[in-house]
Write an enzyme that holds these catalytic residues in place. Structure first.
Site, PDB file in Angstrom:
ATOM      1  CG  ASN A 163      -1.853   0.957   1.256  1.00  0.00           C
ATOM      2  OD1 ASN A 163      -2.573   0.818   2.422  1.00  0.00           O
ATOM      3  ND2 ASN A 163      -2.502   1.917   0.320  1.00  0.00           N
ATOM      4  CG  ASN A 175      -8.968   8.609  -0.365  1.00  0.00           C
ATOM      5  OD1 ASN A 175      -8.807   6.876   0.277  1.00  0.00           O
ATOM      6  ND2 ASN A 175     -10.145   8.855   0.104  1.00  0.00           N
ATOM      7  CB  CYS A 188      -4.987   5.862   5.831  1.00  0.00           C
ATOM      8  SG  CYS A 188      -3.929   4.466   5.014  1.00  0.00           S
ATOM      9  CG  ASN A 190      -1.025  -0.697   5.537  1.00  0.00           C
ATOM     10  OD1 ASN A 190      -1.040  -1.726   6.276  1.00  0.00           O
ATOM     11  ND2 ASN A 190      -1.596  -1.622   4.455  1.00  0.00           N
ATOM     12  CG  ASN A 223     -12.589   1.452   2.489  1.00  0.00           C
ATOM     13  OD1 ASN A 223     -11.854   1.635   1.094  1.00  0.00           O
ATOM     14  ND2 ASN A 223     -12.980   2.104   2.826  1.00  0.00           N
ATOM     15  NE  ARG A 264     -14.655   5.907   1.994  1.00  0.00           N
ATOM     16  CZ  ARG A 264     -14.854   6.539   2.754  1.00  0.00           C
ATOM     17  NH1 ARG A 264     -16.812   6.172   2.833  1.00  0.00           N
ATOM     18  NH2 ARG A 264     -15.198   6.669   3.745  1.00  0.00           N
ATOM     19  CB  CYS A 267      -6.783  -1.904   2.721  1.00  0.00           C
ATOM     20  SG  CYS A 267      -7.816  -0.932   3.603  1.00  0.00           S
TER      21      CYS A 267
END
Length: 261
Positions: free
Chosen positions: A14, A66, A75, A77, A171, A189, A198
């Site tokens: 990621n 994003n 987020c 990661n 997601n 998403r 993710c």
């Protein structure tokens, strides 16, 4: 023309553009620019962009965008990569605290791994017989077999845009039980595609695997297409607390890019 330095990071595949924005060198109100920077053909290429901002009482603030150019939710990661960047840049020590979209997060560097404390989970519900869990970002979980041969992109896109999750969408995580943990693939998403991993999705999937009985108890080892993670947590009724997401956060390269006015 403005020249801006950046770091490229990845956490189990990621990947993120990280910019030290403590002196406000980058304009966060330009989704066209952010989308271009994340484009893998015309920009640097990434699943998202992270700004490291100054924030009193914290080591830093993480602002996540994003790949579509717009502000994102938490987020996992990205948080681990931001923590590693802050440590290696001298912004923070091995034990650190930062602010993100969903609130305060603690992180700890342990060798090559970053442990990230996720916020408690209180939003757990059933949608069409499957778990929907918000771990800082909304995630829908589908348990299945033969996951390697499943069409994650098309099936995930259908669910992401379904009426059950309007207006913001969700997601989607597809999960297969394994002998020593679970295997997870995610349609994300904002990226609008499958990502190799993710963090919030892995966290939600691990919680769902225990609540549903697919896995016995925490900690849960999670395999993704980009690598391995571990999720630890305590279950108190429908309240999930003391959640830690652990995995590698890897520096890829650094560079500079010209930003046209």
């Amino acid at each position: 023309m403005k020249i801006i330095g950046f770091n490229k990071y990845q956490g189990t595949g990621n990947d993120f553009i990280i910019i030290d924005n403590r002196e406000s060198i980058f304009n966060p109100d330009d989704p066209v620019l952010i989308k271009k920077l994340c484009d893998r053909r015309f920009g640097i290429g990434a699943d998202g962009l992270i700004l490291i901002n100054s924030k009193p009482e914290f080591d830093f603030e993480m602002v996540y965008f994003n790949a579509d150019g717009y502000i994102g939710s938490m987020c996992g990661n990205g948080g681990r990569c931001a923590a590693d960047f802050a440590l290696k840049s001298g912004i923070a020590e091995k034990t650190l605290r930062f602010l993100a979209a969903d609130g305060i997060h603690d992180a700890l560097a342990e060798g090559e791994l970053i442990r990230l404390k996720m916020n408690d989970v209180n939003e757990i519900r059933s949608v069409a017989g499957n778990y929907f869990i918000n771990t800082g970002s909304p995630h829908y979980m589908v348990f299945m077999t033969d996951l390697n041969n499943f069409d994650v992109f098309n099936e995930g896109r259908k669910i992401r845009w379904s009426d059950d999750f309007r207006p913001g969408g969700t997601n989607v995580n597809f999960i297969e039980s394994e002998k020593n943990g679970i295997y997870v693939r995610t349609f994300e998403r904002g990226v609008e595609d499958e990502t190799l991993s993710c963090g919030t999705g892995v966290t939600a999937s691990a919680i769902a695997s225990v609540l549903s009985g697919h896995f016995v108890s925490s900690p849960v080892n999670v395999r993704t297409r980009g690598g391995n993670l571990k999720v630890e947590f305590d279950v108190i009724g429908n309240h999930i607390t003391n959640i830690w997401l652990t995995g590698p956060a890897t520096f890829v390269f650094e560079g500079e890019i010209n930003i046209q006015p």
